[in-house]
Scaffold this motif. Sequence first.
Motif, short mmCIF file in Angstrom:
data_model
loop_
_atom_site.label_atom_id
_atom_site.label_comp_id
_atom_site.label_asym_id
_atom_site.label_seq_id
_atom_site.Cartn_x
_atom_site.Cartn_y
_atom_site.Cartn_z
N LEU A 219 0.83 -1.21 0.00
CA LEU A 219 0.00 0.00 0.00
C LEU A 219 0.86 1.26 0.00
N CYS A 220 1.96 1.24 0.76
CA CYS A 220 2.85 2.41 0.80
C CYS A 220 3.50 2.63 -0.56
N GLN A 221 3.90 1.55 -1.22
CA GLN A 221 4.48 1.68 -2.56
C GLN A 221 3.44 2.17 -3.56
N LEU A 222 2.20 1.71 -3.43
CA LEU A 222 1.12 2.20 -4.30
C LEU A 222 0.92 3.70 -4.09
N ALA A 223 0.95 4.14 -2.84
CA ALA A 223 0.80 5.56 -2.55
C ALA A 223 1.91 6.37 -3.21
N ALA A 224 3.14 5.87 -3.14
CA ALA A 224 4.27 6.57 -3.77
C ALA A 224 4.10 6.61 -5.28
N ASP A 225 3.61 5.53 -5.86
CA ASP A 225 3.37 5.51 -7.32
C ASP A 225 2.34 6.56 -7.71
N ILE A 226 1.24 6.64 -6.96
CA ILE A 226 0.17 7.59 -7.29
C ILE A 226 0.62 9.02 -7.03
N GLY A 227 1.29 9.24 -5.90
CA GLY A 227 1.71 10.60 -5.54
C GLY A 227 2.95 11.08 -6.27
N GLY A 228 3.67 10.17 -6.91
CA GLY A 228 4.87 10.56 -7.65
C GLY A 228 6.09 10.74 -6.77
N LYS A 229 5.96 10.51 -5.48
CA LYS A 229 7.09 10.60 -4.55
C LYS A 229 6.71 9.91 -3.25
N SER A 230 7.69 9.70 -2.41
CA SER A 230 7.44 9.04 -1.13
C SER A 230 6.57 9.91 -0.24
N PRO A 231 5.61 9.32 0.47
CA PRO A 231 4.82 10.12 1.41
C PRO A 231 5.68 10.55 2.59
N ALA A 232 5.24 11.59 3.29
CA ALA A 232 5.94 12.02 4.51
C ALA A 232 5.49 11.20 5.70
N LYS A 233 4.19 10.78 5.66
CA LYS A 233 3.63 9.97 6.74
C LYS A 233 2.78 8.86 6.13
N PHE A 234 2.82 7.71 6.78
CA PHE A 234 2.00 6.58 6.35
C PHE A 234 1.57 5.81 7.59
N SER A 235 0.27 5.63 7.79
CA SER A 235 -0.25 4.89 8.93
C SER A 235 -1.20 3.81 8.44
N PHE A 236 -1.34 2.74 9.23
CA PHE A 236 -2.20 1.64 8.80
C PHE A 236 -2.68 0.85 10.02
N ARG A 237 -3.76 0.11 9.84
CA ARG A 237 -4.21 -0.82 10.88
C ARG A 237 -4.90 -2.01 10.21
N SER A 238 -4.72 -3.18 10.82
CA SER A 238 -5.31 -4.41 10.31
C SER A 238 -6.69 -4.59 10.91
N LEU A 239 -7.68 -4.91 10.07
CA LEU A 239 -9.06 -5.09 10.51
C LEU A 239 -9.50 -6.55 10.42
N SER A 240 -9.02 -7.27 9.41
CA SER A 240 -9.36 -8.68 9.24
C SER A 240 -8.27 -9.34 8.41
N PRO A 241 -8.08 -10.65 8.55
CA PRO A 241 -6.98 -11.32 7.85
C PRO A 241 -7.29 -11.60 6.38
N LEU A 242 -6.23 -11.75 5.62
CA LEU A 242 -6.30 -12.24 4.25
C LEU A 242 -5.52 -13.55 4.18
N PHE A 243 -5.94 -14.41 3.24
CA PHE A 243 -5.33 -15.73 3.14
C PHE A 243 -4.89 -16.02 1.69
N ASP A 244 -4.12 -17.08 1.54
CA ASP A 244 -3.58 -17.40 0.22
C ASP A 244 -4.57 -18.12 -0.68
N ASN A 245 -5.79 -18.36 -0.18
CA ASN A 245 -6.76 -19.13 -0.98
C ASN A 245 -7.63 -18.28 -1.89
N THR A 246 -7.34 -16.97 -1.96
CA THR A 246 -8.07 -16.10 -2.87
C THR A 246 -7.21 -14.89 -3.22
#
Length: 278
Positions: A219-246
Amino acid sequence: MDIDIEHLRSWIGNTESDSEILSQTTVRQFAATFDRDWPSAPGDEAPLLIHLCLAQPIAPMSALGRDGHPALGGFLPPVPLPRRMWAGGAFEFHGPIRVGETVTRNSTIKDVTLKQGRTGALCFVTVEHQVASNGRAVLTERQDIVYRDMTPAPKPKAEPVAAAEGGHRKVIDPTPTLLFRYSALTFNGHRIHYDKAFCTGTEGYPGLVVHGPMQATMLCQLAADIGGKSPAKFSFRSLSPLFDNTEMTLNAREDGDALILWTARPGGPIAMEARAEW
């Protein structure tokens, strides 16, 4: 389970430090894992969040617990709950890491708290990492770790709301090979990311668990791609798991000068949400 929170809080202020040279090989391996073409010559600016692969704790096999994590009671408090997950975090970027530089991580336990969730006790440990590269401060990180019991979460009364599709969207196939490579890069022995029999038979998950830090990196790399440069701040939180079956998706939408980002499985709820600011 009786948890002595005051004993665990005595770990607040505990510190740990380690250093590692960022090699060209590590950058090439990191780029290959994410299917990117990042420069890796000495002096080149390193990819965002590659520091999560550097100066990580190293424990001998004899010091590992049943789940592949180092046994508790060293730097981290000995929380007597069997499941440990990365609940979220935040980064403030002060400057780039460059290939060939010595990266130093200075870590401090900032807080230990106990809460009651739907499945019982939840213990949160907050760690601050100050990261320097050749002596220059390059980022400050807050890491939120949650410990919980093995009790499965109760089924929701209603189906969770499916995540929306972002104006920016990318589909990722979280194959066992991808998860194994990221575990190897970060020297992460947690078996939920590569041992399917342990995941399904012991932990009760439907498949291998996609790493929280790997989702945050994407997600941070996607943000840098969209913004054209590295963000100054990046925060995140996990809400539910993802698995390799989808498949999983990376999504983003503009929010003024910032970006709101999230991961999800097709038709599923938000798994991780994040915010990037410049």
